[in-house]
Design an enzyme around this catalytic site. Structure first.
Site, PDB file in Angstrom:
ATOM      1  N   GLU A  59       0.817  -1.208   0.000  1.00  0.00           N
ATOM      2  CA  GLU A  59       0.000   0.000   0.000  1.00  0.00           C
ATOM      3  C   GLU A  59       0.854   1.262   0.000  1.00  0.00           C
ATOM      4  O   GLU A  59       0.510   2.252  -0.643  1.00  0.00           O
ATOM      5  CB  GLU A  59      -0.966   0.007   1.191  1.00  0.00           C
ATOM      6  CG  GLU A  59      -2.073  -1.043   1.109  1.00  0.00           C
ATOM      7  CD  GLU A  59      -2.968  -0.873  -0.123  1.00  0.00           C
ATOM      8  OE1 GLU A  59      -2.955   0.206  -0.741  1.00  0.00           O
ATOM      9  OE2 GLU A  59      -3.666  -1.835  -0.469  1.00  0.00           O
ATOM     10  N   TYR A 142      -6.518   6.536   3.853  1.00  0.00           N
ATOM     11  CA  TYR A 142      -6.654   5.475   2.851  1.00  0.00           C
ATOM     12  C   TYR A 142      -5.860   4.226   3.258  1.00  0.00           C
ATOM     13  O   TYR A 142      -6.398   3.116   3.303  1.00  0.00           O
ATOM     14  CB  TYR A 142      -6.206   5.926   1.448  1.00  0.00           C
ATOM     15  CG  TYR A 142      -5.981   4.702   0.600  1.00  0.00           C
ATOM     16  CD1 TYR A 142      -7.065   3.965   0.151  1.00  0.00           C
ATOM     17  CD2 TYR A 142      -4.695   4.203   0.375  1.00  0.00           C
ATOM     18  CE1 TYR A 142      -6.893   2.781  -0.549  1.00  0.00           C
ATOM     19  CE2 TYR A 142      -4.512   3.020  -0.322  1.00  0.00           C
ATOM     20  CZ  TYR A 142      -5.604   2.317  -0.777  1.00  0.00           C
ATOM     21  OH  TYR A 142      -5.434   1.137  -1.429  1.00  0.00           O
ATOM     22  N   ASP A 160      -9.391   5.738  -2.172  1.00  0.00           N
ATOM     23  CA  ASP A 160      -8.265   6.310  -2.913  1.00  0.00           C
ATOM     24  C   ASP A 160      -8.800   6.989  -4.174  1.00  0.00           C
ATOM     25  O   ASP A 160     -10.003   7.189  -4.317  1.00  0.00           O
ATOM     26  CB  ASP A 160      -7.267   5.196  -3.263  1.00  0.00           C
ATOM     27  CG  ASP A 160      -7.824   4.280  -4.337  1.00  0.00           C
ATOM     28  OD1 ASP A 160      -9.056   4.226  -4.489  1.00  0.00           O
ATOM     29  OD2 ASP A 160      -7.036   3.622  -5.032  1.00  0.00           O
TER      30      ASP A 160
END
Length: 379
Positions: A59, A142, A160
DNA sequence: AAGTCGGGGGA
DNA sequence: TCCCCAGACTT
Protein backbone atom coordinates in the site's frame (compact mmCIF):
# COMPACT_ATOMS: atom_id res chain seq x y z
CA UNK A 1 -60.61 19.22 -12.86
CA UNK A 2 -56.83 18.56 -12.96
CA UNK A 3 -55.51 16.34 -10.27
CA UNK A 4 -51.80 15.54 -10.03
CA UNK A 5 -50.84 11.92 -9.70
CA UNK A 6 -49.64 10.85 -6.28
CA UNK A 7 -46.13 10.66 -7.62
CA UNK A 8 -46.19 14.21 -8.95
CA UNK A 9 -47.77 15.45 -5.77
CA UNK A 10 -44.94 13.89 -3.83
CA UNK A 11 -42.38 14.97 -6.41
CA UNK A 12 -41.10 11.46 -6.85
CA UNK A 13 -41.04 9.17 -9.83
CA UNK A 14 -42.58 5.72 -9.91
CA UNK A 15 -40.13 3.07 -8.70
CA UNK A 16 -38.94 1.96 -12.13
CA UNK A 17 -38.06 5.52 -13.20
CA UNK A 18 -37.30 7.08 -9.88
CA UNK A 19 -33.73 8.15 -9.30
CA UNK A 20 -32.06 5.87 -6.85
CA UNK A 21 -30.42 7.30 -3.77
CA UNK A 22 -26.67 6.90 -3.51
CA UNK A 23 -27.20 4.30 -0.82
CA UNK A 24 -29.62 2.27 -2.90
CA UNK A 25 -27.18 2.33 -5.80
CA UNK A 26 -24.33 1.03 -3.68
CA UNK A 27 -26.36 -1.57 -1.80
CA UNK A 28 -27.95 -2.90 -4.97
CA UNK A 29 -24.55 -3.26 -6.60
CA UNK A 30 -22.60 -4.70 -3.69
CA UNK A 31 -23.48 -8.33 -4.46
CA UNK A 32 -22.58 -8.16 -8.14
CA UNK A 33 -19.51 -6.12 -7.23
CA UNK A 34 -18.14 -8.79 -4.90
CA UNK A 35 -18.89 -11.59 -7.37
CA UNK A 36 -17.27 -9.67 -10.17
CA UNK A 37 -14.17 -8.96 -8.07
CA UNK A 38 -13.74 -12.53 -6.91
CA UNK A 39 -14.05 -13.72 -10.50
CA UNK A 40 -12.02 -11.10 -12.33
CA UNK A 41 -9.45 -9.73 -9.89
CA UNK A 42 -5.88 -9.43 -11.09
CA UNK A 43 -3.33 -11.87 -9.77
CA UNK A 44 -1.06 -9.47 -7.90
CA UNK A 45 1.90 -10.37 -5.66
CA UNK A 46 0.41 -8.68 -2.58
CA UNK A 47 -2.80 -10.64 -2.98
CA UNK A 48 -1.11 -13.98 -2.30
CA UNK A 49 -2.02 -13.79 1.36
CA UNK A 50 -3.19 -11.36 4.03
CA UNK A 51 0.09 -10.85 5.83
CA UNK A 52 -0.23 -7.31 7.20
CA UNK A 53 3.47 -6.65 6.59
CA UNK A 54 3.10 -7.38 2.88
CA UNK A 55 -0.19 -5.48 2.64
CA UNK A 56 1.40 -2.50 4.38
CA UNK A 57 4.45 -2.32 2.13
CA UNK A 58 2.37 -2.79 -1.00
CA UNK A 59 0.00 0.00 0.00
CA UNK A 60 2.85 2.39 0.70
CA UNK A 61 4.58 1.57 -2.57
CA UNK A 62 1.31 1.96 -4.47
CA UNK A 63 0.73 5.50 -3.21
CA UNK A 64 0.65 7.61 -6.39
CA UNK A 65 2.50 4.82 -8.14
CA UNK A 66 1.33 2.39 -10.81
CA UNK A 67 1.05 -1.32 -10.18
CA UNK A 68 3.59 -2.22 -12.86
CA UNK A 69 6.16 0.15 -11.39
CA UNK A 70 5.73 -1.35 -7.93
CA UNK A 71 6.10 -5.05 -8.75
CA UNK A 72 9.91 -5.31 -9.09
CA UNK A 73 10.44 -3.15 -6.01
CA UNK A 74 7.98 -5.23 -4.03
CA UNK A 75 9.89 -8.46 -4.67
CA UNK A 76 13.27 -6.92 -4.01
CA UNK A 77 12.07 -5.31 -0.81
CA UNK A 78 11.28 -8.60 0.90
CA UNK A 79 14.58 -10.12 -0.15
CA UNK A 80 16.29 -7.29 1.74
CA UNK A 81 13.87 -7.05 4.64
CA UNK A 82 12.06 -10.35 5.22
CA UNK A 83 10.75 -9.27 8.62
CA UNK A 84 9.64 -5.99 10.12
CA UNK A 85 12.48 -6.21 12.60
CA UNK A 86 14.99 -6.34 9.70
CA UNK A 87 13.55 -3.06 8.55
CA UNK A 88 13.86 -1.49 11.96
CA UNK A 89 17.47 -2.60 12.27
CA UNK A 90 18.59 -1.51 8.80
CA UNK A 91 20.43 1.77 8.16
CA UNK A 92 18.18 4.33 6.51
CA UNK A 93 20.53 4.52 3.57
CA UNK A 94 20.10 0.83 2.78
CA UNK A 95 16.36 1.39 2.65
CA UNK A 96 16.75 4.42 0.39
CA UNK A 97 18.98 2.45 -1.96
CA UNK A 98 16.28 -0.19 -2.15
CA UNK A 99 13.78 2.59 -2.92
CA UNK A 100 16.00 4.31 -5.52
CA UNK A 101 13.94 5.23 -8.56
CA UNK A 102 10.54 4.66 -6.99
CA UNK A 103 10.13 8.27 -5.90
CA UNK A 104 8.50 9.98 -2.92
CA UNK A 105 11.38 9.02 -0.68
CA UNK A 106 9.72 10.18 2.52
CA UNK A 107 7.68 7.00 2.15
CA UNK A 108 10.83 4.97 2.75
CA UNK A 109 11.85 7.05 5.72
CA UNK A 110 8.37 6.75 7.23
CA UNK A 111 8.39 2.99 6.71
CA UNK A 112 11.53 2.77 8.80
CA UNK A 113 10.07 4.97 11.54
CA UNK A 114 6.92 2.86 11.60
CA UNK A 115 8.96 -0.35 11.66
CA UNK A 116 10.78 0.91 14.74
CA UNK A 117 7.48 1.63 16.46
CA UNK A 118 6.07 -1.76 15.47
CA UNK A 119 9.18 -3.47 16.76
CA UNK A 120 9.40 -1.63 20.04
CA UNK A 121 5.77 -1.01 20.90
CA UNK A 122 3.94 -3.84 19.18
CA UNK A 123 6.44 -6.66 19.46
CA UNK A 124 7.21 -6.67 15.76
CA UNK A 125 3.66 -7.22 14.56
CA UNK A 126 0.79 -4.97 13.49
CA UNK A 127 -1.83 -3.50 15.83
CA UNK A 128 -5.34 -4.55 14.85
CA UNK A 129 -7.23 -1.32 15.41
CA UNK A 130 -7.86 1.35 12.79
CA UNK A 131 -6.77 4.15 15.12
CA UNK A 132 -3.45 2.57 16.00
CA UNK A 133 -2.70 1.79 12.36
CA UNK A 134 -3.62 5.34 11.33
CA UNK A 135 -1.24 6.72 13.94
CA UNK A 136 1.81 5.14 12.29
CA UNK A 137 4.06 7.42 10.20
CA UNK A 138 3.26 7.46 6.49
CA UNK A 139 -0.17 5.92 7.01
CA UNK A 140 -3.13 8.18 6.28
CA UNK A 141 -6.83 7.43 6.11
CA UNK A 142 -6.65 5.47 2.85
CA UNK A 143 -3.71 3.26 3.78
CA UNK A 144 -5.02 2.67 7.29
CA UNK A 145 -8.36 1.61 5.85
CA UNK A 146 -6.71 -0.66 3.32
CA UNK A 147 -4.55 -2.44 5.90
CA UNK A 148 -7.35 -2.67 8.46
CA UNK A 149 -9.89 -4.06 6.00
CA UNK A 150 -7.66 -6.30 3.87
CA UNK A 151 -5.47 -7.76 6.61
CA UNK A 152 -7.93 -7.72 9.52
CA UNK A 153 -11.42 -7.47 7.98
CA UNK A 154 -12.26 -4.34 9.92
CA UNK A 155 -15.31 -2.69 8.29
CA UNK A 156 -13.65 0.65 7.47
CA UNK A 157 -13.43 2.50 4.14
CA UNK A 158 -10.33 2.69 1.96
CA UNK A 159 -11.00 5.58 -0.40
CA UNK A 160 -8.26 6.31 -2.91
CA UNK A 161 -8.32 8.01 -6.31
CA UNK A 162 -9.91 4.98 -7.92
CA UNK A 163 -12.73 4.83 -5.41
CA UNK A 164 -13.35 8.58 -5.67
CA UNK A 165 -13.72 8.26 -9.43
CA UNK A 166 -16.02 5.24 -9.22
CA UNK A 167 -18.22 6.69 -6.50
CA UNK A 168 -18.49 10.10 -8.11
CA UNK A 169 -19.77 8.44 -11.27
CA UNK A 170 -21.99 5.83 -9.65
CA UNK A 171 -23.66 8.39 -7.39
CA UNK A 172 -23.58 11.17 -9.99
CA UNK A 173 -21.73 13.53 -7.67
CA UNK A 174 -20.34 16.81 -9.00
CA UNK A 175 -18.23 17.40 -5.90
CA UNK A 176 -14.59 18.12 -6.72
CA UNK A 177 -12.79 14.88 -5.89
CA UNK A 178 -9.56 16.74 -5.13
CA UNK A 179 -11.16 18.42 -2.11
CA UNK A 180 -10.66 16.71 1.19
CA UNK A 181 -14.30 17.35 2.11
CA UNK A 182 -15.32 15.18 -0.85
CA UNK A 183 -13.05 12.39 0.27
CA UNK A 184 -14.65 12.52 3.73
CA UNK A 185 -18.11 12.35 2.21
CA UNK A 186 -17.18 9.32 0.15
CA UNK A 187 -15.62 7.64 3.16
CA UNK A 188 -18.90 8.18 4.98
CA UNK A 189 -20.81 6.57 2.11
CA UNK A 190 -18.60 3.50 2.13
CA UNK A 191 -18.87 3.24 5.91
CA UNK A 192 -22.63 2.95 5.60
CA UNK A 193 -22.68 0.20 3.02
CA UNK A 194 -19.57 -1.87 3.72
CA UNK A 195 -20.42 -5.40 4.79
CA UNK A 196 -18.69 -6.84 7.85
CA UNK A 197 -17.04 -10.08 6.84
CA UNK A 198 -16.12 -8.96 3.33
CA UNK A 199 -14.71 -5.53 4.01
CA UNK A 200 -11.35 -6.29 2.48
CA UNK A 201 -12.81 -7.63 -0.73
CA UNK A 202 -15.38 -4.84 -0.86
CA UNK A 203 -12.73 -2.14 -0.69
CA UNK A 204 -10.49 -3.92 -3.14
CA UNK A 205 -13.43 -4.45 -5.48
CA UNK A 206 -14.11 -0.71 -5.54
CA UNK A 207 -10.44 -0.06 -6.22
CA UNK A 208 -10.28 -2.77 -8.87
CA UNK A 209 -13.32 -1.30 -10.60
CA UNK A 210 -11.56 2.04 -10.76
CA UNK A 211 -8.34 0.53 -12.05
CA UNK A 212 -9.81 -1.85 -14.63
CA UNK A 213 -13.26 -0.58 -15.66
CA UNK A 214 -13.92 2.97 -14.54
CA UNK A 215 -10.45 3.97 -15.71
CA UNK A 216 -8.85 7.41 -15.58
CA UNK A 217 -8.07 9.30 -18.76
CA UNK A 218 -10.23 7.31 -21.11
CA UNK A 219 -13.73 6.09 -21.70
CA UNK A 220 -14.91 3.70 -18.97
CA UNK A 221 -15.69 0.12 -19.98
CA UNK A 222 -19.28 0.36 -18.79
CA UNK A 223 -20.47 -2.79 -20.52
CA UNK A 224 -18.25 -4.85 -18.21
CA UNK A 225 -18.94 -2.84 -15.07
CA UNK A 226 -20.51 -4.38 -11.99
CA UNK A 227 -22.23 -1.01 -11.39
CA UNK A 228 -23.73 -0.93 -14.90
CA UNK A 229 -27.36 -1.06 -13.87
CA UNK A 230 -27.13 1.42 -11.00
CA UNK A 231 -24.56 3.94 -12.24
CA UNK A 232 -25.97 7.47 -12.42
CA UNK A 233 -23.24 8.74 -14.73
CA UNK A 234 -23.78 5.94 -17.21
CA UNK A 235 -27.58 6.17 -17.31
CA UNK A 236 -27.46 9.96 -17.61
CA UNK A 237 -24.58 10.13 -20.08
CA UNK A 238 -22.32 11.92 -17.62
CA UNK A 239 -19.23 9.70 -17.72
CA UNK A 240 -17.38 12.39 -19.67
CA UNK A 241 -18.29 15.09 -17.13
CA UNK A 242 -17.45 13.09 -14.01
CA UNK A 243 -15.46 13.10 -11.89
CA UNK A 244 -15.00 16.84 -11.39
CA UNK A 245 -11.36 17.80 -10.73
CA UNK A 246 -9.93 21.29 -10.42
CA UNK A 247 -7.04 22.10 -12.76
CA UNK A 248 -3.52 22.13 -11.41
CA UNK A 249 -0.96 24.88 -11.26
CA UNK A 250 1.92 25.20 -13.64
CA UNK A 251 5.37 23.98 -12.64
CA UNK A 252 8.33 26.24 -11.93
CA UNK A 253 11.44 25.76 -14.02
CA UNK A 254 14.92 25.61 -12.47
CA UNK A 255 18.09 25.80 -14.54
CA UNK A 256 21.07 23.78 -13.33
CA UNK A 257 24.55 22.87 -14.45
CA UNK A 258 25.73 19.42 -13.42
CA UNK A 259 29.46 18.92 -12.97
CA UNK A 260 30.84 15.41 -13.17
CA UNK A 261 34.11 16.05 -11.38
CA UNK A 262 36.71 13.32 -11.75
CA UNK A 263 39.85 13.05 -9.69
CA UNK A 264 42.07 10.00 -10.10
CA UNK A 265 39.29 7.90 -11.62
CA UNK A 266 36.86 8.85 -8.89
CA UNK A 267 33.70 10.95 -9.18
CA UNK A 268 32.43 13.55 -6.74
CA UNK A 269 28.99 13.08 -5.18
CA UNK A 270 27.48 14.65 -2.13
CA UNK A 271 24.54 14.05 0.14
CA UNK A 272 21.58 16.35 -0.29
CA UNK A 273 20.06 18.13 2.69
CA UNK A 274 17.68 16.19 4.91
CA UNK A 275 14.57 18.13 3.96
CA UNK A 276 12.96 19.19 0.73
CA UNK A 277 13.19 17.65 -2.71
CA UNK A 278 15.09 14.34 -2.93
CA UNK A 279 15.99 14.68 0.73
CA UNK A 280 19.03 12.73 1.96
CA UNK A 281 19.76 11.25 -1.44
CA UNK A 282 23.07 11.72 -3.25
CA UNK A 283 23.72 13.95 -6.22
CA UNK A 284 26.49 15.05 -8.53
CA UNK A 285 27.96 18.45 -7.86
CA UNK A 286 25.76 21.06 -9.48
CA UNK A 287 25.20 24.81 -9.50
CA UNK A 288 22.20 27.01 -10.33
CA UNK A 289 21.97 28.41 -13.87
CA UNK A 290 23.17 27.28 -17.27
CA UNK A 291 26.93 27.85 -17.36
CA UNK A 292 29.24 28.04 -20.33
CA UNK A 293 32.34 25.84 -20.38
CA UNK A 294 34.46 28.85 -19.41
CA UNK A 295 32.21 29.75 -16.47
CA UNK A 296 32.17 26.13 -15.32
CA UNK A 297 35.95 25.94 -15.52
CA UNK A 298 36.41 29.11 -13.49
CA UNK A 299 34.50 27.59 -10.56
CA UNK A 300 37.26 25.05 -10.00
CA UNK A 301 40.12 27.53 -9.55
CA UNK A 302 42.51 25.35 -11.50
CA UNK A 303 43.39 24.64 -15.12
CA UNK A 304 40.64 22.36 -16.48
CA UNK A 305 39.10 21.45 -19.83
CA UNK A 306 35.37 20.92 -19.34
CA UNK A 307 33.79 18.44 -21.76
CA UNK A 308 30.22 19.26 -22.68
CA UNK A 309 27.65 16.66 -21.64
CA UNK A 310 24.13 16.20 -23.00
CA UNK A 311 21.38 18.46 -21.74
CA UNK A 312 18.66 16.87 -19.68
CA UNK A 313 15.21 17.71 -18.46
CA UNK A 314 13.55 16.16 -15.45
CA UNK A 315 9.95 16.78 -14.50
CA UNK A 316 8.85 16.55 -10.88
CA UNK A 317 5.31 17.13 -9.66
CA UNK A 318 5.69 20.85 -9.14
CA UNK A 319 9.11 21.79 -10.54
CA UNK A 320 11.12 21.10 -13.65
CA UNK A 321 14.90 20.87 -13.82
CA UNK A 322 16.57 21.92 -17.04
CA UNK A 323 20.13 20.72 -16.82
CA UNK A 324 23.31 21.23 -18.76
CA UNK A 325 26.48 19.45 -17.77
CA UNK A 326 30.24 19.10 -18.04
CA UNK A 327 32.69 16.33 -17.36
CA UNK A 328 35.75 17.84 -15.74
CA UNK A 329 38.95 16.01 -14.94
CA UNK A 330 40.74 17.59 -11.98
CA UNK A 331 44.52 17.73 -11.65
CA UNK A 332 44.44 18.47 -7.97
CA UNK A 333 41.91 18.05 -5.21
CA UNK A 334 40.13 21.37 -4.67
CA UNK A 335 39.68 22.85 -1.19
CA UNK A 336 35.96 23.38 -1.64
CA UNK A 337 33.53 22.46 -4.38
CA UNK A 338 30.99 24.75 -6.01
CA UNK A 339 27.33 24.39 -5.23
CA UNK A 340 24.57 25.81 -3.13
CA UNK A 341 25.56 24.85 0.36
CA UNK A 342 28.50 22.74 -0.73
CA UNK A 343 28.27 19.92 1.71
CA UNK A 344 31.42 17.84 1.86
CA UNK A 345 31.89 15.96 -1.39
CA UNK A 346 32.88 12.31 -1.57
CA UNK A 347 35.17 11.10 -4.31
CA UNK A 348 34.28 7.48 -5.09
CA UNK A 349 34.57 5.17 -8.04
CA UNK A 350 31.48 4.98 -10.20
CA UNK A 351 31.30 1.31 -9.34
CA UNK A 352 30.95 2.10 -5.63
CA UNK A 353 28.42 4.85 -6.22
CA UNK A 354 26.28 2.71 -8.48
CA UNK A 355 26.19 -0.13 -5.99
CA UNK A 356 25.85 1.67 -2.68
CA UNK A 357 24.62 5.22 -3.01
CA UNK A 358 21.07 6.26 -3.86
CA UNK A 359 21.26 8.76 -6.73
CA UNK A 360 17.78 9.71 -7.97
CA UNK A 361 16.70 9.27 -11.57
CA UNK A 362 16.62 13.00 -12.11
CA UNK A 363 20.31 12.45 -12.94
CA UNK A 364 19.64 9.49 -15.24
CA UNK A 365 21.32 11.07 -18.27
CA UNK A 366 24.54 11.62 -16.33
CA UNK A 367 24.39 8.22 -14.65
CA UNK A 368 24.12 6.68 -18.10
CA UNK A 369 27.10 8.71 -19.27
CA UNK A 370 29.19 7.35 -16.41
CA UNK A 371 27.98 3.82 -17.11
CA UNK A 372 29.35 4.14 -20.61
CA UNK A 373 32.56 5.85 -19.59
CA UNK A 374 33.49 3.43 -16.83
CA UNK A 375 31.49 0.40 -17.85
CA UNK A 376 28.28 -0.18 -15.96
CA UNK A 377 25.63 -2.68 -16.77
CA UNK A 378 26.66 -4.97 -19.57
CA UNK A 379 24.88 -4.23 -22.81
C1' DA B 1 -6.88 24.82 1.83
C1' DA B 2 -2.77 24.93 -0.58
C1' DG B 3 2.08 23.28 -1.28
C1' DT B 4 5.42 19.75 -1.27
C1' DC B 5 7.10 15.40 -2.59
C1' DG B 6 9.22 11.28 -7.94
C1' DG B 7 8.95 8.93 -11.63
C1' DG B 8 7.03 6.93 -15.56
C1' DG B 9 3.46 5.53 -18.96
C1' DG B 10 -0.05 6.69 -22.05
C1' DA B 11 -3.04 9.84 -24.68
C1' DT C 1 2.46 18.34 -23.98
C1' DC C 2 -0.50 17.07 -20.24
C1' DC C 3 -2.53 13.94 -17.03
C1' DC C 4 -2.53 10.67 -13.58
C1' DC C 5 -1.25 7.05 -10.67
C1' DA C 6 -4.08 1.88 -4.41
C1' DG C 7 -1.65 9.66 -0.87
C1' DA C 8 0.60 11.67 3.23
C1' DC C 9 2.43 15.43 5.45
C1' DT C 10 3.54 20.29 6.34
C1' DT C 11 2.41 24.98 6.40
Amino acid sequence: MFRPSPYEALQVLPPEERELSWKERLLLASGPLLSWYRREKRDLPWRENRDPYRIWISEIMLQQTRVEAVKPYFFRFFEHFPRISDLAAAPEEELLKCWEGLGYYSRARNIKKAAEILTEKYNGSFPESYGEILALPGIGSYTAGAIASIAFELPVPAVDGNVLRVLSRVTGSFDDILKQSTKKKMEALVSEVIQPGSAGDFNQALIETGAMICIPGGAPLCSQCPFFTVCAARSQGLTEKLPVKTPKKKRKIEEKTVLLLEYQDKIAIRKRREDGLLASLYEFVNVPGQLSAEEAGELLEQEVRPERLPEAKHIFSHVEWHMGGYFISLKEMPETLPGEESGPALFLTWEEIRKEYPVPNAFAVYKKYLDQRYGGEEE
